[in-house]
Design a protein around this motif. Structure first.
Motif, PDB file in Angstrom:
ATOM      1  N   LEU A  39       0.815  -1.214   0.000  1.00  0.00           N
ATOM      2  CA  LEU A  39       0.000   0.000   0.000  1.00  0.00           C
ATOM      3  C   LEU A  39       0.843   1.256   0.000  1.00  0.00           C
ATOM      4  N   LYS A  40       0.322   2.271  -0.681  1.00  0.00           N
ATOM      5  CA  LYS A  40       1.002   3.558  -0.818  1.00  0.00           C
ATOM      6  C   LYS A  40       0.119   4.666  -0.239  1.00  0.00           C
ATOM      7  N   PRO A  41       0.694   5.771   0.154  1.00  0.00           N
ATOM      8  CA  PRO A  41      -0.138   6.874   0.663  1.00  0.00           C
ATOM      9  C   PRO A  41      -1.233   7.298  -0.311  1.00  0.00           C
ATOM     10  N   GLU A  42      -0.963   7.201  -1.603  1.00  0.00           N
ATOM     11  CA  GLU A  42      -1.979   7.599  -2.584  1.00  0.00           C
ATOM     12  C   GLU A  42      -3.138   6.618  -2.680  1.00  0.00           C
ATOM     13  N   ASP A  43      -3.059   5.496  -1.976  1.00  0.00           N
ATOM     14  CA  ASP A  43      -4.200   4.580  -1.902  1.00  0.00           C
ATOM     15  C   ASP A  43      -5.210   5.005  -0.831  1.00  0.00           C
ATOM     16  N   THR A  44      -4.865   6.012  -0.068  1.00  0.00           N
ATOM     17  CA  THR A  44      -5.765   6.498   0.973  1.00  0.00           C
ATOM     18  C   THR A  44      -7.073   6.993   0.364  1.00  0.00           C
ATOM     19  N   ALA A  45      -8.179   6.434   0.832  1.00  0.00           N
ATOM     20  CA  ALA A  45      -9.497   6.758   0.279  1.00  0.00           C
ATOM     21  C   ALA A  45     -10.563   5.984   1.053  1.00  0.00           C
ATOM     22  N   VAL A  46     -11.810   6.313   0.770  1.00  0.00           N
ATOM     23  CA  VAL A  46     -12.926   5.475   1.195  1.00  0.00           C
ATOM     24  C   VAL A  46     -13.215   4.508   0.054  1.00  0.00           C
ATOM     25  N   TYR A  47     -13.256   3.224   0.382  1.00  0.00           N
ATOM     26  CA  TYR A  47     -13.458   2.185  -0.612  1.00  0.00           C
ATOM     27  C   TYR A  47     -14.891   1.657  -0.521  1.00  0.00           C
ATOM     28  N   HIS A  48     -15.523   1.556  -1.693  1.00  0.00           N
ATOM     29  CA  HIS A  48     -16.886   1.048  -1.813  1.00  0.00           C
ATOM     30  C   HIS A  48     -16.911  -0.086  -2.815  1.00  0.00           C
ATOM     31  N   CYS A  49     -17.925  -0.925  -2.709  1.00  0.00           N
ATOM     32  CA  CYS A  49     -18.168  -1.866  -3.792  1.00  0.00           C
ATOM     33  C   CYS A  49     -19.541  -1.578  -4.387  1.00  0.00           C
ATOM     34  N   ASN A  50     -19.693  -1.979  -5.619  1.00  0.00           N
ATOM     35  CA  ASN A  50     -20.960  -1.843  -6.323  1.00  0.00           C
ATOM     36  C   ASN A  50     -20.868  -2.688  -7.582  1.00  0.00           C
ATOM     37  N   THR A  51     -21.967  -2.845  -8.250  1.00  0.00           N
ATOM     38  CA  THR A  51     -21.924  -3.511  -9.538  1.00  0.00           C
ATOM     39  C   THR A  51     -21.293  -2.568 -10.560  1.00  0.00           C
ATOM     40  N   LEU A  52     -20.923  -3.086 -11.710  1.00  0.00           N
ATOM     41  CA  LEU A  52     -20.324  -2.224 -12.726  1.00  0.00           C
ATOM     42  C   LEU A  52     -21.349  -1.272 -13.337  1.00  0.00           C
ATOM     43  N   ILE A  53     -22.611  -1.585 -13.232  1.00  0.00           N
ATOM     44  CA  ILE A  53     -23.633  -0.659 -13.705  1.00  0.00           C
ATOM     45  C   ILE A  53     -24.223   0.131 -12.546  1.00  0.00           C
ATOM     46  N   LYS A  54     -23.631  -0.036 -11.366  1.00  0.00           N
ATOM     47  CA  LYS A  54     -23.971   0.773 -10.190  1.00  0.00           C
ATOM     48  C   LYS A  54     -25.451   0.713  -9.865  1.00  0.00           C
ATOM     49  N   VAL A  73      -3.244   5.222   4.511  1.00  0.00           N
ATOM     50  CA  VAL A  73      -1.869   4.747   4.414  1.00  0.00           C
ATOM     51  C   VAL A  73      -0.952   5.922   4.743  1.00  0.00           C
ATOM     52  N   SER A  74      -0.269   5.810   5.866  1.00  0.00           N
ATOM     53  CA  SER A  74       0.547   6.925   6.333  1.00  0.00           C
ATOM     54  C   SER A  74       1.623   6.414   7.260  1.00  0.00           C
ATOM     55  N   SER A  75       2.759   7.082   7.206  1.00  0.00           N
ATOM     56  CA  SER A  75       3.837   6.742   8.127  1.00  0.00           C
ATOM     57  C   SER A  75       3.767   7.614   9.379  1.00  0.00           C
TER      58      SER A  75
END
Length: 114
Positions: free
Chosen positions: A85-100, A112-114
């Motif tokens: 993991l990298k700091p730029e991966d920091t986010a809120v992660y969601h799942c959904n279908t591809l057609i949402k 992701v932080s030191s």
């Protein structure tokens, strides 16, 4: 409307790993093409990984080789294994279908932080 429930996020140092889970109720989960999306502050939500009904996968270039999406249709669950993991991966992660066509859940925060 189905609302997925995401879990598994947390705070890690760069280079660490997390495994996200997304459970979605409903009879037709196995027929859905599923995706993991993320939204960082000040950015639009982006699709980072997807998995088809037959298990074919696709990834955005920034996570290729580090993230792995998988699914367990018996459990109506999709997973995202995140390594290196990298700091730029920091986010809120969601799942959904591809057609949402699911509702958006609360997501799970990855920091992701030191």
């Amino acid at each position: 409307q189905v609302q997925p429930v995401e879990s598994g996020g947390g705070s890690v140092q760069p280079g660490g790993s997390l495994r996200l889970s997304c459970a979605a109720a409903g009879r037709y989960f196995s027929l859905k093409e599923m995706g993991w999306y993320r939204q960082a502050p000040g950015h639009q939500r982006e699709l980072v990984a997807s998995i088809g009904r037959g298990g074919s996968t696709n990834y955005v270039d920034s996570v290729k080789g580090r993230f792995t999406i998988s699914r367990d249709n018996a459990k109506n669950t999709v997973y995202l294994q995140m390594n290196s993991l990298k700091p730029e991966d920091t986010a809120v992660y969601h799942c959904n279908t591809l057609i949402k066509d699911y509702s958006w859940g609360q997501g799970t925060q990855v920091t992701v932080s030191s």
